[in-house]
Motif scaffolding. Structure first.
Motif, short mmCIF file in Angstrom:
data_model
loop_
_atom_site.label_atom_id
_atom_site.label_comp_id
_atom_site.label_asym_id
_atom_site.label_seq_id
_atom_site.Cartn_x
_atom_site.Cartn_y
_atom_site.Cartn_z
N ARG A 190 0.86 -1.19 0.00
CA ARG A 190 0.00 0.00 0.00
C ARG A 190 0.89 1.23 0.00
O ARG A 190 1.67 1.44 0.93
N ASP A 196 -5.56 2.39 -1.79
CA ASP A 196 -5.51 1.20 -2.63
C ASP A 196 -4.28 0.37 -2.28
O ASP A 196 -3.24 0.92 -1.90
N VAL A 198 -2.23 -3.70 -3.21
CA VAL A 198 -2.18 -4.97 -3.92
C VAL A 198 -1.60 -6.01 -2.97
O VAL A 198 -0.58 -5.78 -2.33
N LYS A 200 0.08 -9.59 -2.68
CA LYS A 200 0.81 -10.61 -3.42
C LYS A 200 1.10 -11.79 -2.50
O LYS A 200 1.59 -11.60 -1.39
N ASP A 211 -2.61 -12.38 -7.51
CA ASP A 211 -2.59 -11.11 -6.78
C ASP A 211 -4.01 -10.55 -6.72
O ASP A 211 -4.84 -10.81 -7.60
N ALA A 213 -6.32 -6.87 -5.74
CA ALA A 213 -6.33 -5.44 -5.44
C ALA A 213 -7.41 -5.15 -4.40
O ALA A 213 -8.53 -5.66 -4.50
N TYR A 225 -12.69 -5.67 -1.83
CA TYR A 225 -12.04 -6.29 -2.98
C TYR A 225 -12.32 -5.49 -4.24
O TYR A 225 -13.47 -5.18 -4.55
N SER A 228 -8.61 -8.37 -9.64
CA SER A 228 -7.29 -8.98 -9.71
C SER A 228 -6.21 -7.91 -9.64
O SER A 228 -6.40 -6.78 -10.09
N GLY A 229 -5.08 -8.28 -9.07
CA GLY A 229 -3.98 -7.34 -8.95
C GLY A 229 -3.45 -6.87 -10.28
O GLY A 229 -3.12 -5.70 -10.47
N ASP A 230 -3.35 -7.80 -11.27
CA ASP A 230 -2.83 -7.44 -12.58
C ASP A 230 -3.73 -6.42 -13.27
O ASP A 230 -3.25 -5.45 -13.87
N HIS A 232 -5.79 -4.32 -11.84
CA HIS A 232 -5.71 -3.05 -11.12
C HIS A 232 -4.43 -2.30 -11.49
O HIS A 232 -4.46 -1.09 -11.74
N THR A 233 -3.30 -3.02 -11.55
CA THR A 233 -2.03 -2.40 -11.92
C THR A 233 -2.09 -1.84 -13.33
O THR A 233 -1.59 -0.74 -13.61
#
Length: 282
Positions: A190, A196, A198, A200, A211, A213, A225, A228-230, A232-233
């Motif tokens: 964070r 926000d 992520v 991992k 991952d 987010a 929630y 997915s982390g990908d 969000h990135t």
């Protein structure tokens, strides 16, 4: 798995900077396991059961207040045991491990949370190097988690001044043993000033975990929630690129793809996905 696609069995370390909301995150996990309600409203609890929360940095009153807050006013489940600061729970090498063994034998918990590791960590003997000391400290806890089939999750801090890195394990305060001994490592990333984050997860022996987010609601003290982390990135990268191009247009400046990549790097955003690469090179 204790929580599907989130928390496996065995010994797990959750690492995050101070004041990042990690206590609220593990309390949400504990409440989900104790109640059987999905974690973050998304991830099903695979093994509902008793939870021992060793919240050894907060008073009993503060622990109850926080748990009630994130429970949205509902009662704290009867099968969630809370141990707080000022209790007589000793470090692992001074009877704390034996007490955990006795608790597991009698209560058969599904999950134990140690918040934080430093509160139960054995004292260094002065003869071992950092790796040896951390390894000796963690291996009995690792053995206990795996021999009893209990999910033991402990919280640890990142190194001072380090928020993120390409390899999240580089942020862990202490030696590499703190990452290599646990069965799983969770990193809550964070950025300062942002709600926000992520998450991992790096399992050593089980299948990879995606991952995810999250967003922290400060008023409700709840993590939610986002996806997915990908994904969000990627959305962050796209937003940053659009901002860079808009600034360039306002300044009537021409930018090459290399210029954009350099400006992303200045914002700590990496060009790390094919989708962004296409945008930059088109």
């Amino acid at each position: 798995m204790i929580i599907n696609d989130c928390l496996p069995l065995g010994l797990t370390k959750l690492t995050s900077p101070e004041k990042s909301g990690k206590t609220f995150l593990v309390q949400q996990m504990g409440l989900s396991v104790a109640s059987g309600r999905p974690f973050l409203g998304i991830f099903d609890v695979a093994t509902r059961g008793k939870v021992l929360y060793l919240g050894l940095e907060q008073s009993l009153g503060l622990n109850h207040e926080r748990l009630l807050l994130i429970s949205n006013g509902e009662n704290i489940p009867d099968n969630l045991d809370i141990v707080s600061a000022g209790s007589d729970w000793p470090p692992l090498d001074q009877g704390g491990l034996a007490r955990l063994e006795a608790y597991i034998k009698e209560e058969k918990p599904a999950m134990i949370v140690i918040d934080v590791w430093q509160a139960l960590a054995p004292s260094a003997n002065g003869r071992d190097n950092a790796y040896q000391a951390d390894s000796k400290a963690l291996r009995p806890l690792h053995g206990l988690a795996n021999s009893t089939g209990t999910a033991i999750l402990f919280i640890h801090h990142t190194r001072k001044g380090i928020v993120s890195a390409k390899d999240p394990s580089e942020t862990t305060s202490g030696s590499r043993a703190l990452d290599s001994v646990p069965d799983h490592n969770i990193f809550l990333n964070r950025e300062h000033g942002s709600n926000d984050a992520v998450v991992k997860t790096k399992p050593r022996i089980s299948r990879p975990i995606d991952d995810m987010a999250l967003k922290f609601d400060v008023e409700a003290s709840l993590w939610t929630y986002l996806g997915s982390g990908d994904e969000h990135t990627l959305n962050i990268q796209r937003t940053q690129i659009l901002e860079i191009l808009a600034d360039a247009k306002t300044a009537d400046a021409a930018l090459s793809a290399t210029d954009v990549v350099d400006l992303l790097a200045e914002r700590n955003i990496e060009r790390s996905t094919p989708a962004v690469s296409v945008q930059l090179n088109s």
